[in-house]
Design an enzyme around this catalytic site. Structure first.
Site, PDB file in Angstrom:
ATOM      1  CB  SER A 127      49.364  41.652  22.917  1.00 50.53           C
ATOM      2  OG  SER A 127      50.467  41.406  23.751  1.00 50.53           O
ATOM      3  CE1 TYR A 152      49.222  43.419  26.584  1.00 50.16           C
ATOM      4  CE2 TYR A 152      47.743  45.305  26.402  1.00 50.16           C
ATOM      5  CZ  TYR A 152      48.673  44.442  25.839  1.00 50.16           C
ATOM      6  OH  TYR A 152      49.028  44.604  24.529  1.00 50.16           O
ATOM      7  CE  LYS A 156      45.578  44.541  23.432  1.00 51.09           C
ATOM      8  NZ  LYS A 156      44.960  45.510  22.493  1.00 51.09           N
TER       9      LYS A 156
HETATM   10  C1  WQD Z   1      60.092  43.799  28.491  1.00 49.33           C
HETATM   11  C2  WQD Z   1      61.107  43.102  29.365  1.00 49.33           C
HETATM   12  C3  WQD Z   1      60.603  43.187  31.702  1.00 49.33           C
HETATM   13  C4  WQD Z   1      61.119  47.473  32.266  1.00 49.33           C
HETATM   14  C5  WQD Z   1      55.000  44.600  26.250  1.00 49.33           C
HETATM   15  C6  WQD Z   1      53.912  45.616  26.260  1.00 49.33           C
HETATM   16  C7  WQD Z   1      52.576  45.002  25.983  1.00 49.33           C
HETATM   17  C8  WQD Z   1      52.664  43.995  24.872  1.00 49.33           C
HETATM   18  C9  WQD Z   1      53.739  42.967  25.128  1.00 49.33           C
HETATM   19  C10 WQD Z   1      52.070  44.769  22.684  1.00 49.33           C
HETATM   20  C11 WQD Z   1      60.468  42.307  30.489  1.00 49.33           C
HETATM   21  C12 WQD Z   1      61.904  43.933  31.397  1.00 49.33           C
HETATM   22  C13 WQD Z   1      61.044  46.215  31.679  1.00 49.33           C
HETATM   23  C14 WQD Z   1      62.125  47.741  33.213  1.00 49.33           C
HETATM   24  C15 WQD Z   1      62.951  45.499  32.945  1.00 49.33           C
HETATM   25  N1  WQD Z   1      52.977  44.616  23.640  1.00 49.33           N
HETATM   26  N2  WQD Z   1      61.957  45.255  32.021  1.00 49.33           N
HETATM   27  N3  WQD Z   1      63.017  46.729  33.519  1.00 49.33           N
HETATM   28  O1  WQD Z   1      56.043  43.432  29.581  1.00 49.33           O
HETATM   29  O2  WQD Z   1      57.033  42.303  27.549  1.00 49.33           O
HETATM   30  O3  WQD Z   1      54.972  43.820  27.402  1.00 49.33           O
HETATM   31  O4  WQD Z   1      54.947  43.744  25.184  1.00 49.33           O
HETATM   32  O5  WQD Z   1      50.914  44.659  22.742  1.00 49.33           O
HETATM   33  O6  WQD Z   1      51.728  46.056  25.581  1.00 49.33           O
HETATM   34  O7  WQD Z   1      53.873  46.196  27.546  1.00 49.33           O
HETATM   35  O8  WQD Z   1      57.271  44.752  27.797  1.00 49.33           O
HETATM   36  O9  WQD Z   1      58.963  46.517  27.880  1.00 49.33           O
HETATM   37  O10 WQD Z   1      57.459  46.179  29.903  1.00 49.33           O
HETATM   38  O11 WQD Z   1      59.199  44.490  29.367  1.00 49.33           O
HETATM   39  O12 WQD Z   1      63.764  44.603  33.251  1.00 49.33           O
HETATM   40  O13 WQD Z   1      62.241  48.849  33.793  1.00 49.33           O
HETATM   41  O14 WQD Z   1      61.917  44.098  29.999  1.00 49.33           O
HETATM   42  O15 WQD Z   1      60.729  42.437  32.903  1.00 49.33           O
HETATM   43  O16 WQD Z   1      61.226  41.146  30.691  1.00 49.33           O
HETATM   44  P1  WQD Z   1      56.366  43.476  28.155  1.00 49.33           P
HETATM   45  P2  WQD Z   1      58.216  45.591  28.763  1.00 49.33           P
END
Ligand code: WQD
Length: 341
Positions: A127, A152, A156
């Site tokens: 990741s 998490y 990784k």
């Molecule tokens: C994306 C952006 C949040 C929810 C993911 C996977 C993890 C890894 C990396 C592969 C962030 C914002 C989110 C919400 C928001 N992938 N957000 N409101 O945290 O980047 O991690 O990619 O291995 O497994 O979880 O992804 O979709 O949770 O967040 O504003 O209700 O959207 O702050 O900036 P993240 P995400």
């Protein structure tokens, strides 16, 4: 018949990868899943889309005795694609040991099996979270890893190091470590996609659930040092991610790898803010999204996006789907899910 073991095969990326394996290779596929974050319904969807069948085992990889008993019955295993892991950033912050126990024990158990059976090709679901808050953007595979921002991401980082040392110790073992950026969207058929069993933590399923009135969207902070104040990510279509796994498998099986363990960034190279992602969804769906601006979320990095040139040159991998395609496919899948009710 040459067989590929896919752990976590009922999950989001695993199921899309099995579809690509079944439709673009002659490998026999065996999926392993304990349905902790998926259901066996995925398997029927894979069969409907691909028109092919495959075997599956309901198995928790943390149960080493059961893992070896069940997998030792399978012959001619030429590769393992290891997806099985918990993957929520906020959940790992709240319960670190749940992530260290599950993600690391399952990895060491399946690696031990690979070592015992002299399986040569191992693909690891890593990741972009291994980069932490990187000093330079876009990140390349040589960008120094900062301290992970979440347990998490830390699992990784540790997982990659375990595999690197295993490849050094055992002549037969070769690995590819695929650093996904943000996998989103659904298979173009609209017949399979992300299917979180509980309330999702990820942005795109929360967007699509909000659009059908099943959830509410909070943007976690608009005061970051970015062009519009919201966090920046490199969203990548899940089918592009799946395609990369098939290419990585062939890269190893055809002995094209120059190193025993090779890292690849799987991103589009485009940084997209949360607010830009929301606007893309509104454009392709025609739906106005109601959302509130909330406080920042623990574990979030401010911005991350990929330099994906190495995967392009080494794997001949070119992402095909645009941000609008990603949002449109996610929306089509959500609508189909609603229609199934
Ligand atoms: C994306 C952006 C949040 C929810 C993911 C996977 C993890 C890894 C990396 C592969 C962030 C914002 C989110 C919400 C928001 N992938 N957000 N409101 O945290 O980047 O991690 O990619 O291995 O497994 O979880 O992804 O979709 O949770 O967040 O504003 O209700 O959207 O702050 O900036 P993240 P995400």
């Amino acid at each position: 018949m040459a067989t590929i073991i896919v752990t976590g095969g009922a999950g989001y990326i695993g199921s899309h990868t099995i579809i690509e394996l079944l439709t673009s290779t002659d490998f026999t596929v065996v999926s392993i899943d304990n349905f902790s974050n998926s259901t066996s319904r995925s398997y029927q969807r894979i069969k409907d889309i691909s028109g092919k069948s495959f075997d599956s085992l309901e198995l928790d990889l943390c149960n080493n005795k059961e893992l070896n008993a069940q997998l030792s019955k399978i012959t001619d295993i030429v590769g393992i694609i290891h997806f099985a892991a918990f993957k929520s950033v906020p959940e790992s912050v709240a319960d670190p040991l749940l992530y260290y126990n599950n993600n690391l024990n399952s990895l060491t158990n399946i690696l031990n099996f690979a070592k015992e059976k002299k399986i040569k090709n191992f693909i690891f679901s890593s990741s972009c979270s291994v980069y932490g808050n990187a000093d330079e953007l876009p990140v390349t595979e040589n960008t120094p890893l900062k301290a992970a921002e979440s347990p998490y991401g830390h699992t990784k980082q540790i997982g990659e190091e375990i595999i690197n040392f295993m490849c050094k110790a055992f002549p037969e073992l070769n690995a590819v470590l695929l650093r996904y950026f943000n996998p989103v969207g659904a298979h173009p058929s609209g017949k399979i996609g992300e299917f979180p069993l509980n309330r999702p933590n990820n942005l795109v399923p929360i967007i699509t659930q909000t659009a059908v009135g099943k959830n509410s969207l909070t943007v976690f902070g608009n005061d970051f040092d970015t062009r519009d104040g919201s966090c920046i990510r490199d969203y990548i279509h899940v089918s592009d991610i799946a395609d990369a796994h098939v290419k990585a498998l062939n890269y190893l099986i055809e002995n094209k790898n120059k190193k025993k363990s090779t890292v690849f960034n799987l991103g589009t190279g485009n940084g997209v803010s949360v607010l830009e992602a929301i606007r893309s969804f509104e454009k392709v769906s025609g739906k106005k999204l109601n959302y509130t601006i909330g406080s920042r979320r623990d574990g979030d990095v401010v911005a991350i996006y990929a330099n994906n040139n190495l995967a392009k040159t080494e794997l001949n991998w070119i992402p095909k789907f645009s941000l609008d395609d990603m949002m449109g496919s996610a929306w089509k899948w959500q609508q189909n899910l609603e229609a199934e009710k």
